[in-house]
Design an enzyme around this catalytic site. Structure first.
Site, PDB file in Angstrom:
ATOM      1  N   VAL A 110     -10.783  11.537   8.575  1.00 38.95           N
ATOM      2  CA  VAL A 110     -10.646  12.705   9.438  1.00 38.95           C
ATOM      3  C   VAL A 110     -11.878  13.596   9.391  1.00 38.95           C
ATOM      4  O   VAL A 110     -12.135  14.363  10.323  1.00 38.95           O
ATOM      5  CB  VAL A 110      -9.368  13.501   9.064  1.00 38.95           C
ATOM      6  CG1 VAL A 110      -9.569  14.272   7.765  1.00 38.95           C
ATOM      7  CG2 VAL A 110      -8.956  14.440  10.188  1.00 38.95           C
ATOM      8  N   ALA A 283      -9.503  11.004  -0.724  1.00 40.13           N
ATOM      9  CA  ALA A 283      -8.682  10.891   0.482  1.00 40.13           C
ATOM     10  C   ALA A 283      -9.580  10.767   1.696  1.00 40.13           C
ATOM     11  O   ALA A 283     -10.649  11.377   1.756  1.00 40.13           O
ATOM     12  CB  ALA A 283      -7.770  12.108   0.638  1.00 40.13           C
ATOM     13  N   ASP A 284      -9.138   9.969   2.644  1.00 42.61           N
ATOM     14  CA  ASP A 284      -9.801   9.910   3.940  1.00 42.61           C
ATOM     15  C   ASP A 284      -9.067  10.750   4.972  1.00 42.61           C
ATOM     16  O   ASP A 284      -9.661  11.160   5.963  1.00 42.61           O
ATOM     17  CB  ASP A 284      -9.901   8.460   4.411  1.00 42.61           C
ATOM     18  CG  ASP A 284     -10.998   7.716   3.680  1.00 42.61           C
ATOM     19  OD1 ASP A 284     -12.067   7.531   4.271  1.00 42.61           O
ATOM     20  OD2 ASP A 284     -10.793   7.345   2.513  1.00 42.61           O
ATOM     21  N   ARG A 285      -7.792  11.004   4.719  1.00 48.01           N
ATOM     22  CA  ARG A 285      -7.026  11.897   5.585  1.00 48.01           C
ATOM     23  C   ARG A 285      -5.769  12.339   4.845  1.00 48.01           C
ATOM     24  O   ARG A 285      -5.036  11.512   4.295  1.00 48.01           O
ATOM     25  CB  ARG A 285      -6.646  11.202   6.899  1.00 48.01           C
ATOM     26  CG  ARG A 285      -5.976  12.117   7.923  1.00 48.01           C
ATOM     27  CD  ARG A 285      -5.576  11.332   9.169  1.00 48.01           C
ATOM     28  NE  ARG A 285      -6.733  10.842   9.903  1.00 48.01           N
ATOM     29  CZ  ARG A 285      -7.176  11.345  11.051  1.00 48.01           C
ATOM     30  NH1 ARG A 285      -6.565  12.387  11.588  1.00 48.01           N
ATOM     31  NH2 ARG A 285      -8.219  10.807  11.668  1.00 48.01           N
ATOM     32  N   ALA A 293      -3.890   9.189   3.271  1.00 51.47           N
ATOM     33  CA  ALA A 293      -4.543   7.898   3.499  1.00 51.47           C
ATOM     34  C   ALA A 293      -5.768   7.814   2.601  1.00 51.47           C
ATOM     35  O   ALA A 293      -6.625   8.694   2.615  1.00 51.47           O
ATOM     36  CB  ALA A 293      -4.952   7.758   4.961  1.00 51.47           C
TER      37      ALA A 293
END
Length: 415
Positions: A110, A283-285, A293
């Site tokens: 994100v 975290a990526d999102r 995620a």
């Protein structure tokens, strides 16, 4: 060894230079790739030569700045056939399309999406290319500087929270922690997110060691007596960011660590010479309810931690939080190519000496090794989604968020 993932020469705002560390060649070869255009940024992000949600956003933003600078200086003849530089509306429209193209490189992260939305707004509000280039330069500089500052804050916030929590529980001994993937300097502008917490824990441990802190210059983060003594990074198949990158950073910083396979976590917990008290992941999102995620394997690590009563923390800046998507069901999970699982890329080694084989240029030789039948079907998601029920705390630059009595996270104060 270099932990500088992104090189940004910015002393002259009209003539910046950008290069990124090719992380596919680590840990044996350090090579920087120049970035001149948005297509270059797309390529290094898509191929995972640069990875990590904060770093992806920075490199993507820098690639736009570089393409804008080339248009402004008329030094890149190929832009002439794509952009009509005499027509700002045409240029703006085509740049907007290029932003969409760049976003498709890694859709799950994100940070990139958020950065591109802000750049799209700058593009919308500027009246010509020169103004856009100037405002984009200021935006990118701020993005990089704030990322580094926030990483240090997150590191200290997470470390202090864990130490104080252990003290409240009456635990005042030496302990170890777990981590997965790479969340350090190589994934950010510097210091890192989850690995930043581990760096802060190690600095705290050194401050409590009179043999190391001889002059008292190192200050403990908390009054707790407990000390982090060891780190167990997971190898993180199939791309091996744990073994190639996190292990590389831990060796560089001389933080005691032992690399373990993804499948050995439970046995390591039961046999560790130091009790494992926490896991820190990036975290990526992170969506509104706290579902997260992150790199594939994170969810199963969270389940294991819950089974053994080990605290599980997600560490990410608020730019990683998606305040629009209500829960993890709305996260698009990127799937990678089958070959990334069926092949292992690495450096050829002189087996007996465990040293890299060198080519005629005296550089380590890279090779792809097949480890599965070519005909086998492969499912290769890059991420999984950890439900918030398995997360004990979300560490941000503004503090550590925990769940209320009903088991829910409230992240609204971040927006």
């Amino acid at each position: 060894m270099s932990l500088e993932a992104i090189r940004f020469a910015r002393s002259d705002p009209t003539n910046v230079q950008v290069s990124v560390l090719d992380q596919l060649l680590l840990p044996y070869l350090t090579k920087y790739l120049p970035i001149y255009t948005i297509s270059d940024g797309y390529a290094v992000i898509k191929s995972m030569q640069v990875r990590g949600a904060p770093a992806i956003a920075i490199v993507g933003s820098l690639s736009i700045l570089m393409e804008s600078q080339m248009m402004l200086s008329n030094s890149f003849d190929q832009t002439q056939w794509f952009y009509d530089l005499l027509d700002w509306e045409d240029t703006r429209s085509k740049l907007t399309g290029r932003l969409d193209y760049l976003l498709s490189s890694r859709p799950t992260a994100v940070n990139l999406s958020n950065a591109l939305k802000e750049i799209a707004q700058i593009l919308k509000e500027t009246n010509d290319l020169k103004q856009f280039n100037s405002e984009l330069y200021n935006y990118v500089c701020k993005l990089i500087d704030e990322d580094l500052s926030n990483n240090i804050k997150m590191g200290d916030n997470g470390a202090k929270f864990l130490l104080e929590s252990l003290s409240k529980e009456g635990f005042n001994e030496e302990f170890a922690v777990l981590t997965i993937c790479n969340t350090g300097s190589l994934a950010t502008s510097g210091y890192g997110t989850a690995l930043g917490v581990i760096r802060s824990l190690w600095n705290d441990s050194k401050s409590k060691d009179p043999k190391v802190n001889t002059d008292g210059s190192l200050k403990p983060l908390a009054s707790a007596d407990s000390k982090m003594k060891h780190v167990f990074p997971l190898e993180t198949r199939p791309y091996n960011q744990g073994s190639r990158l996190t292990a590389y950073e831990l060796v560089h910083d001389e933080i005691p660590a032992t690399l373990i396979t993804d499948s050995s976590v439970t046995y390591r917990i039961k046999t560790s010479p130091y009790p494992i008290k926490a896991a820190f992941v990036g975290a990526d999102r992170i969506v509104r309810n706290g579902d997260t995620a992150n790199k594939i394997g994170t969810f199963q690590l969270a389940i294991i931690c819950k089974q053994f009563g080990i605290k599980f923390f997600v560490v990410a800046p608020k730019t990683t939080i998606d305040n629009v998507t209500p829960n993890g069901d709305g996260i698009v999970v990127e799937e990678r190519k089958p070959n990334e699982m069926k092949l292992v890329t690495g450096t050829l080694m002189n087996y007996d000496e465990e040293t890299p084989a060198l080519n005629v240029s005296n550089e380590p030789v890279s090779a792809k090794i097949g480890i599965a039948p070519s005909q086998i079907n492969v499912w290769n998601p890059a991420f999984d989604i950890t439900p918030h029920e398995f997360i004990d705390g979300i560490v941000t630059e503004e503090g550590v968020f925990t769940k209320d009595e009903s088991g829910k996270f409230d992240l609204t104060s971040l927006f």
